[in-house]
Design a protein around this motif. Structure first.
Motif, PDB file in Angstrom:
ATOM      1  N   ASP A   1     -14.321 -26.920  10.357  1.00  0.00           N
ATOM      2  CA  ASP A   1     -14.429 -25.860   9.341  1.00  0.00           C
ATOM      3  C   ASP A   1     -13.112 -25.615   8.625  1.00  0.00           C
ATOM      4  O   ASP A   1     -13.061 -24.854   7.651  1.00  0.00           O
ATOM      5  CB  ASP A   1     -14.926 -24.568   9.984  1.00  0.00           C
ATOM      6  N   LEU A   2     -12.000 -26.238   9.080  1.00  0.00           N
ATOM      7  CA  LEU A   2     -10.716 -26.096   8.407  1.00  0.00           C
ATOM      8  C   LEU A   2     -10.437 -27.250   7.444  1.00  0.00           C
ATOM      9  O   LEU A   2      -9.350 -27.322   6.878  1.00  0.00           O
ATOM     10  CB  LEU A   2      -9.584 -26.004   9.443  1.00  0.00           C
ATOM     11  N   LEU A   3     -11.393 -28.145   7.264  1.00  0.00           N
ATOM     12  CA  LEU A   3     -11.250 -29.250   6.323  1.00  0.00           C
ATOM     13  C   LEU A   3     -12.197 -29.033   5.152  1.00  0.00           C
ATOM     14  O   LEU A   3     -13.405 -28.883   5.321  1.00  0.00           O
ATOM     15  CB  LEU A   3     -11.572 -30.593   6.998  1.00  0.00           C
ATOM     16  N   HIS A   4     -11.607 -28.999   3.937  1.00  0.00           N
ATOM     17  CA  HIS A   4     -12.389 -28.869   2.703  1.00  0.00           C
ATOM     18  C   HIS A   4     -12.227 -30.153   1.896  1.00  0.00           C
ATOM     19  O   HIS A   4     -11.093 -30.569   1.619  1.00  0.00           O
ATOM     20  CB  HIS A   4     -11.919 -27.676   1.871  1.00  0.00           C
ATOM     21  N   LEU A   5     -13.333 -30.761   1.514  1.00  0.00           N
ATOM     22  CA  LEU A   5     -13.302 -31.971   0.693  1.00  0.00           C
ATOM     23  C   LEU A   5     -13.646 -31.602  -0.749  1.00  0.00           C
ATOM     24  O   LEU A   5     -14.630 -30.905  -1.007  1.00  0.00           O
ATOM     25  CB  LEU A   5     -14.305 -33.006   1.219  1.00  0.00           C
ATOM     26  N   GLU A   6     -12.826 -32.082  -1.690  1.00  0.00           N
ATOM     27  CA  GLU A   6     -13.023 -31.775  -3.103  1.00  0.00           C
ATOM     28  C   GLU A   6     -13.477 -33.035  -3.841  1.00  0.00           C
ATOM     29  O   GLU A   6     -12.835 -34.076  -3.739  1.00  0.00           O
ATOM     30  CB  GLU A   6     -11.728 -31.248  -3.733  1.00  0.00           C
TER      31      GLU A   6
ATOM     32  N   GLY B   1     -19.831 -29.506   9.743  1.00  0.00           N
ATOM     33  CA  GLY B   1     -19.021 -28.301   9.651  1.00  0.00           C
ATOM     34  C   GLY B   1     -17.977 -28.348   8.569  1.00  0.00           C
ATOM     35  O   GLY B   1     -17.258 -27.374   8.338  1.00  0.00           O
ATOM     36  N   VAL B   2     -17.842 -29.480   7.880  1.00  0.00           N
ATOM     37  CA  VAL B   2     -16.851 -29.639   6.816  1.00  0.00           C
ATOM     38  C   VAL B   2     -17.341 -28.913   5.563  1.00  0.00           C
ATOM     39  O   VAL B   2     -18.525 -28.943   5.234  1.00  0.00           O
ATOM     40  CB  VAL B   2     -16.610 -31.134   6.527  1.00  0.00           C
ATOM     41  N   LYS B   3     -16.403 -28.260   4.859  1.00  0.00           N
ATOM     42  CA  LYS B   3     -16.735 -27.596   3.599  1.00  0.00           C
ATOM     43  C   LYS B   3     -16.599 -28.579   2.444  1.00  0.00           C
ATOM     44  O   LYS B   3     -15.710 -29.429   2.441  1.00  0.00           O
ATOM     45  CB  LYS B   3     -15.810 -26.397   3.352  1.00  0.00           C
ATOM     46  N   VAL B   4     -17.474 -28.432   1.462  1.00  0.00           N
ATOM     47  CA  VAL B   4     -17.458 -29.308   0.286  1.00  0.00           C
ATOM     48  C   VAL B   4     -17.300 -28.462  -0.960  1.00  0.00           C
ATOM     49  O   VAL B   4     -18.078 -27.530  -1.195  1.00  0.00           O
ATOM     50  CB  VAL B   4     -18.752 -30.150   0.195  1.00  0.00           C
ATOM     51  N   TRP B   5     -16.252 -28.783  -1.750  1.00  0.00           N
ATOM     52  CA  TRP B   5     -16.002 -28.082  -3.012  1.00  0.00           C
ATOM     53  C   TRP B   5     -16.177 -29.040  -4.175  1.00  0.00           C
ATOM     54  O   TRP B   5     -15.871 -30.229  -4.066  1.00  0.00           O
ATOM     55  CB  TRP B   5     -14.580 -27.518  -3.048  1.00  0.00           C
ATOM     56  N   LEU B   6     -16.634 -28.478  -5.304  1.00  0.00           N
ATOM     57  CA  LEU B   6     -16.788 -29.247  -6.538  1.00  0.00           C
ATOM     58  C   LEU B   6     -15.592 -28.952  -7.429  1.00  0.00           C
ATOM     59  O   LEU B   6     -15.401 -27.810  -7.868  1.00  0.00           O
ATOM     60  CB  LEU B   6     -18.091 -28.868  -7.235  1.00  0.00           C
ATOM     61  N   ASP B   7     -14.737 -29.972  -7.676  1.00  0.00           N
ATOM     62  CA  ASP B   7     -13.482 -29.798  -8.401  1.00  0.00           C
ATOM     63  C   ASP B   7     -13.704 -29.927  -9.910  1.00  0.00           C
ATOM     64  O   ASP B   7     -14.678 -30.530 -10.355  1.00  0.00           O
ATOM     65  CB  ASP B   7     -12.481 -30.857  -7.927  1.00  0.00           C
ATOM     66  N   ASP B   8     -12.768 -29.356 -10.695  1.00  0.00           N
ATOM     67  CA  ASP B   8     -12.800 -29.429 -12.165  1.00  0.00           C
ATOM     68  C   ASP B   8     -14.143 -28.976 -12.717  1.00  0.00           C
ATOM     69  O   ASP B   8     -14.678 -29.559 -13.663  1.00  0.00           O
ATOM     70  CB  ASP B   8     -12.503 -30.858 -12.644  1.00  0.00           C
TER      71      ASP B   8
END
Length: 708
Positions: free
Chosen positions: A578-583, A607-614
């Motif tokens: 949960d402390l790893l965010h992938l962009e 448990g990994v977070k996923v972010w959408l960049d730009d």
């Protein structure tokens, strides 16, 4: 002694049987013709009625859904002018009798007219009760009117609806006209059938007599001679076609002789030539055949004709093989071949040669001369057409695949005078088309040699840069806007070249992406970032743990093994998932939405977070957030930069925050460089922020010192 039935006797028997069958068929056909016409008319009438109703239903559903989506923002902001424009546009359809926009209570907001005489009145017609209660597209029939309605939604909240009334009178008139036309044509067709059937019977009799005479004179005697000729062909004279079969007559002798000839011909000539000069998959000329033809054309250069070579390479073709399999890749190549051949047939001119050099590379040789000798113009037109035609979606295994094509063009004699140099120049120009963004074409120029040399040199130096310690990570803090606390950092890759100095990430990341080095650097960066994040937690045993955000390239996502790489890094470093965010960028996700959705679901399951960049700069929009599982979006810095002075950017940023929150998605603002930007983002409810005003990217050691 076995009786030998000759060709003439066999043909007489077959003719007699054929005539008998034809007479029976004609009799049955004439008896059934009138009844069939009546049945066809009845079936057509019913099919037309069903088709018209279904067509109007589909049209109504599509139109009302589109209107509901178009009216969402105008109704939400109560923009009567915008609502009126949309309503009047729909009313221009001659089959539309009325358009009504209403609020959630069933009161009329707009009827498409200029005066809106019914504004504010409650809908009280017979169909209104079901329309107001409907929560999805609803269709009702009332005599000569089809009423289609749909709710207007903002997120999951219904704010009103829109209904359209279609006039059925025109549809019924169209149905009756079509059936009447069909009846007239069936009558005329029946009369023609009778005439043609009579002519066919007479023609068969005449044909049978003529063929019988021809067989006797021109077939039986020559067959005996051809059997002897076939034995000579077997010895190596390959100048005829290859029949096959076994029969106990004169034709049988010929077939057996030609069968022996076929085996010898295939063994000594045809297969060897096919393997040597054609591509096994597409049947096009291969590299060897193309090179021989090119050499021959160059020898004929005294004719004054120019030549152009077009090198076409499919963009991201490897993704098809990796995701759909090599059978799908072969199907894509075959469809590309057909499209290229069609374009060449329309625009290529005379003496055009198409070849496949292997893989996903095609080469086209275009020859100029005559009245239209501008080979450069012809090559440009052909290249533009190919880029357009090959950019259309391809249906493979029930899936649409979007691929582009990069084309390099080189000219003879302007660019080179030898075949080897021309082919090299074409490759360089094609490579430049890929560097320019793919799905385009470029002409060769001598400056390209230097550009390619620099890029190849940069790629060579980038290999091993991580092991040499030239590549390193810096970390930019990410703050929570609620309590101004630092809660994580984004890992950014930097290259300190020993001679060039600091190389811009936009330069070397693009080289790594194009060359495939990113597939090696990506896991190394991920592992190093996870190791650093573990050290952060060791310095803050009692504090809130800090996450680390790592960018993932589209190429890593397409490879399909990203979940395994992430799991290995977490396991080897001991970092909590949960402390790893992938962009990921928007364009990486929408390139293959089904594949991306599957991979992101697996990552989130770990448990990994996923972010959408730009976010906001691509083509996906918020609609894709409903289909692609992500935990957060990062508003692109271009919107944040003008949020203080551009009302449109402020409104768009506010809308992104509100709608993302309605989907349970965290919003991050990047590029915060002023206190006013930070304040207005906090006011509008943005969750997280990063930028130079909050903190510059710091090397790992300095970031640790900051934490201490």
């Amino acid at each position: 002694m076995k009786l030998r039935l000759g060709l003439q006797a066999r043909f007489l028997v077959m003719m007699a049987l054929a005539l008998l069958v034809v007479v029976l068929l004609i009799t049955l056909l004439l008896n059934r013709q009138e009844r069939m016409q009546l049945e066809v008319e009845g079936v057509s009438r019913e099919a037309m009625r069903t088709m018209v109703r279904d067509g109007m239903r589909r049209q109504g559903e599509g139109t009302v859904r589109q209107l509901a989506e178009s009216l969402a923002n105008p109704l939400y902001y109560f923009d009567l002018d915008a609502i009126g424009v949309i309503g009047r546009t729909a009313l221009r359809n001659p089959s539309v009798r009325y358009v009504t926009v209403y609020d959630d209570s069933g009161n009329i907001v707009h009827d498409g007219s200029e005066e809106i005489p019914s504004y504010g009145k409650r809908m009280d017609d017979k169909l209104a009760t079901e329309v107001i209660a409907a929560r999805d597209v609803h269709i009702q029939w009332n005599g000569a009117v089809m009423d289609v309605s749909a709710p207007i939604m903002i997120g999951r909240q219904r704010i009103g609806g829109v209904r359209i009334g279609y006039d059925m009178k025109a549809a019924r008139q169209f149905q009756e006209t079509a059936v009447g036309s069909l009846r007239t044509r069936l009558d005329a067709l029946g009369q023609r059938h009778v005439v043609w059937i009579g002519l066919l019977g007479v023609g068969l009799l005449v044909f049978g007599g003529v063929v019988l005479w021809l067989i006797q004179r021109f077939l039986v005697q020559p067959i005996r001679q051809l059997a002897e000729a076939a034995r000579a062909i077997e010895a190596g004279r390959f100048d005829t076609v290859t029949p096959a079969g076994t029969r106990n007559d004169e034709v049988g002798d010929l077939m057996r002789a030609f069968e022996r000839m076929s085996r010898s011909l295939a063994r000594h000539d045809r297969d060897i030539r096919r393997m040597a000069y054609t591509d096994a998959l597409t049947g096009l000329a291969n590299r060897l055949a193309f090179r021989e033809t090119l050499d021959q054309r160059l020898l004929e250069r005294g004719t004054g004709r120019q030549l152009a070579l077009l090198f076409a390479d499919i963009d991201d073709f490897k993704r098809v093989n990796d995701t759909l399999g090599h059978d799908a890749g072969d199907e894509v190549l075959l469809q590309f071949t057909k499209r290229i051949q069609a374009a060449i047939k329309r625009l290529g001119g005379e003496d055009v040669l198409l070849a496949r050099f292997g893989g996903d590379e095609f080469v086209i040789l275009v020859q100029g001369g005559g009245k239209d000798g501008d080979v450069r113009k012809n090559a440009s037109l052909l290249a533009e057409t190919l880029v357009s035609d090959l950019g259309e979606p391809i249906l493979v295994h029930d899936r649409q695949v979007f691929l582009g094509t990069s084309i390099g063009i080189t000219l003879f004699p302007e660019d080179a005078s030898s075949a080897t140099s021309l082919m090299k120049n074409g490759d360089i120009a094609m490579y430049q088309a890929k560097v320019a963004g793919k799905n385009c074409y470029r002409f060769y120029s001598r400056a390209m040699d230097q550009a390619v040399e620099r890029r190849v040199h940069l790629e060579h130096e980038l290999r091993g840069a991580w092991e040499r310690g030239e590549l390193s990570l810096v970390y930019q803090p990410v703050f929570c806007l609620v309590d101004d606390a630092m809660i994580g950092a984004e890992a950014l890759l930097r290259w300190q070249h020993p001679e060039r100095g600091l190389v811009a990430p936009s330069v070397f990341i693009d080289v790594a992406e194009q060359s495939g080095l990113i597939e090696t650097l990506g896991p190394q960066v991920l592992h190093a970032a996870c190791e650093d994040a573990v050290r952060w937690q060791q310095l803050r045993p009692q504090g809130e743990p800090l996450f680390v955000a790592v960018n993932v390239s589209p190429r890593q996502l397409r490879s399909g093994d990203l979940p395994q790489v992430v799991a290995a890094s977490l396991r080897e470093t001991g970092l909590s998932a949960d402390l790893l965010h992938l962009e990921l960028t928007e364009t990486a996700v929408i390139g293959d939405e089904a594949q991306a959705s599957n991979l992101l679901t697996r990552l989130r399951g770990m448990g990994v977070k996923v972010w959408l960049d730009d976010f906001g700069t691509g083509f996906s929009g918020l609609s894709h957030l409903r289909r692609v599982p992500v935990d957060g979006v990062k508003i692109d810095r271009s919107f944040i930069a003008d949020v203080l002075r551009d009302p449109d950017d402020l409104a768009l940023t506010t809308a992104i925050i509100a709608m993302a929150h309605s989907l349970g998605i965290t919003v991050v603002a990047e590029g915060v460089e002023r206190e006013g930007q930070y304040a207005i983002l906090r006011e509008r409810g943005c969750d997280l922020a990063q930028g130079y005003w909050l903190g510059h990217p710091l090397p790992a050691a300095e970031f640790l010192a900051l934490l201490r």
